[in-house]
Design a protein around this motif. Structure first.
Motif, mmCIF file in Angstrom:
data_model
loop_
_atom_site.group_PDB
_atom_site.id
_atom_site.type_symbol
_atom_site.label_atom_id
_atom_site.label_comp_id
_atom_site.label_asym_id
_atom_site.label_seq_id
_atom_site.Cartn_x
_atom_site.Cartn_y
_atom_site.Cartn_z
ATOM 1 N N ASP A 118 -31.731 -39.199 62.135
ATOM 2 C CA ASP A 118 -31.368 -38.314 60.793
ATOM 3 C C ASP A 118 -31.584 -38.869 59.661
ATOM 4 N N VAL A 119 -32.525 -40.074 59.705
ATOM 5 C CA VAL A 119 -32.543 -40.520 58.460
ATOM 6 C C VAL A 119 -33.962 -40.029 57.974
ATOM 7 N N HIS A 120 -34.235 -39.795 56.620
ATOM 8 C CA HIS A 120 -35.465 -39.327 56.233
ATOM 9 C C HIS A 120 -35.863 -40.323 55.184
ATOM 10 N N ILE A 121 -37.363 -40.796 55.572
ATOM 11 C CA ILE A 121 -38.214 -41.828 54.896
ATOM 12 C C ILE A 121 -39.375 -41.272 54.708
ATOM 13 N N HIS A 122 -39.734 -41.127 52.992
ATOM 14 C CA HIS A 122 -40.928 -40.665 52.731
ATOM 15 C C HIS A 122 -42.231 -41.676 52.982
ATOM 16 N N PRO A 123 -43.378 -41.421 52.774
ATOM 17 C CA PRO A 123 -44.354 -41.986 53.076
ATOM 18 C C PRO A 123 -44.455 -43.174 51.876
ATOM 19 N N HIS A 124 -45.227 -44.229 52.071
ATOM 20 C CA HIS A 124 -45.359 -45.357 51.119
ATOM 21 C C HIS A 124 -44.004 -45.997 50.708
ATOM 22 N N VAL A 125 -43.240 -46.302 52.067
ATOM 23 C CA VAL A 125 -42.078 -47.086 51.715
ATOM 24 C C VAL A 125 -42.292 -48.434 52.259
ATOM 25 N N ASN A 126 -41.636 -49.509 51.921
ATOM 26 C CA ASN A 126 -41.855 -50.755 52.436
ATOM 27 C C ASN A 126 -40.272 -51.227 52.540
ATOM 28 N N ILE A 127 -40.053 -51.555 53.896
ATOM 29 C CA ILE A 127 -38.494 -51.969 54.168
ATOM 30 C C ILE A 127 -38.547 -53.492 54.692
ATOM 31 N N GLY A 128 -38.009 -54.416 53.961
ATOM 32 C CA GLY A 128 -38.058 -55.807 54.445
ATOM 33 C C GLY A 128 -37.145 -56.179 55.772
ATOM 34 N N ASN A 129 -36.831 -57.453 55.864
ATOM 35 C CA ASN A 129 -36.172 -57.813 57.047
ATOM 36 C C ASN A 129 -34.604 -57.414 56.880
ATOM 37 N N ASN A 130 -33.963 -57.138 58.181
ATOM 38 C CA ASN A 130 -32.487 -57.373 58.495
ATOM 39 C C ASN A 130 -32.007 -56.085 57.431
ATOM 40 N N ILE A 131 -32.533 -55.079 57.516
ATOM 41 C CA ILE A 131 -32.097 -53.661 56.992
ATOM 42 C C ILE A 131 -31.562 -52.964 57.909
ATOM 43 N N PHE A 132 -30.319 -52.275 57.750
ATOM 44 C CA PHE A 132 -29.577 -51.359 58.342
ATOM 45 C C PHE A 132 -29.312 -50.046 57.270
ATOM 46 N N ILE A 133 -30.044 -49.026 58.015
ATOM 47 C CA ILE A 133 -30.061 -47.428 57.405
ATOM 48 C C ILE A 133 -29.241 -46.834 58.095
ATOM 49 N N TRP A 134 -28.103 -46.199 57.959
ATOM 50 C CA TRP A 134 -27.314 -45.440 58.616
ATOM 51 C C TRP A 134 -27.725 -43.745 58.638
ATOM 52 N N SER A 135 -27.144 -43.091 59.335
ATOM 53 C CA SER A 135 -27.690 -41.628 59.557
ATOM 54 C C SER A 135 -27.366 -40.803 58.080
ATOM 55 N N GLY A 136 -28.307 -39.953 57.924
ATOM 56 C CA GLY A 136 -28.282 -39.114 56.812
ATOM 57 C C GLY A 136 -28.801 -39.640 55.259
#
Length: 192
Positions: A118-136
């Protein structure tokens, strides 16, 4: 890459990651590891806990992968250190993306990343190393997130945002569009 996995950590974060790896992934968690001085029990979730100092002699890096599942204390520094140590031991580092997370096919992300359902990520996103993204969490288009960051539940990052390394975003915090955030920033709960 192997599907046999060791999780670094025996705290709440490791417990959550174990749940997701065991219920919603191709990985088979075989053991947990922490520094010898931090071992409180020889078992965690029914699996062995081995000293990180000895893990390589017990679990060959050619056969096992590792995921560093520890929290965000000191703006993610300890998790960053252990990730570096695991790589020096020769382990391949995997990422976990929940099958029901809302990610586009062009998402660029690094190693040791955790993206919950239940994470929402749009196009054209760049996420580095060691990233934690929680729900919502919502991450909008053309956003860059540097290494070693933690985004808790309900975080909203608008479009064209640049985030430095080792940042922490507390629950329900919001960053409006076209903002640059430096390194080692803590954004408080419900902050705008």
């Amino acid at each position: 890459m192997t599907n046999k996995l060791i999780i670094f950590g025996t705290g709440r974060t490791a417990d959550v990651l174990y749940y997701f790896f065991s219920k919603h992934s191709k990985y088979n968690v075989v053991a947990f590891t922490v520094d010898k001085k931090c071992i409180a029990s020889v078992k965690f979730n029914g699996l062995p806990v081995v000293p990180f100092e000895d893990v390589k002699s017990m679990y060959d890096p050619k056969v096992y992968s590792i995921f560093i599942a520890i929290g965000y204390s000191n703006l993610n520094n300890l998790r960053t250190e252990k990730l570096s140590e695991a790589k020096k031991k020769g382990y391949s580092i995997i990422s976990y993306i929940h099958p029901n997370s809302g990610i586009p096919s062009d998402l660029v992300y690094g190693e040791n990343c955790f993206i919950m359902n239940d994470v929402h990520i749009h196009p054209h996103v760049n996420i580095g190393n060691n990233i934690f993204i929680w729900s919502g969490a919502i991450i909008c288009h053309h956003t860059f997130i540097g290494d070693n960051c933690w985004l808790t539940s309900g975080v909203n990052i608008a479009g064209n945002v640049s985030i430095g390394s080792n940042c922490f975003f507390a629950i329900n915090s919001t960053v409006t569009n076209d903002i640059k955030i430096g390194n080692r920033c803590l954004i408080g709960a419900s902050a705008l």
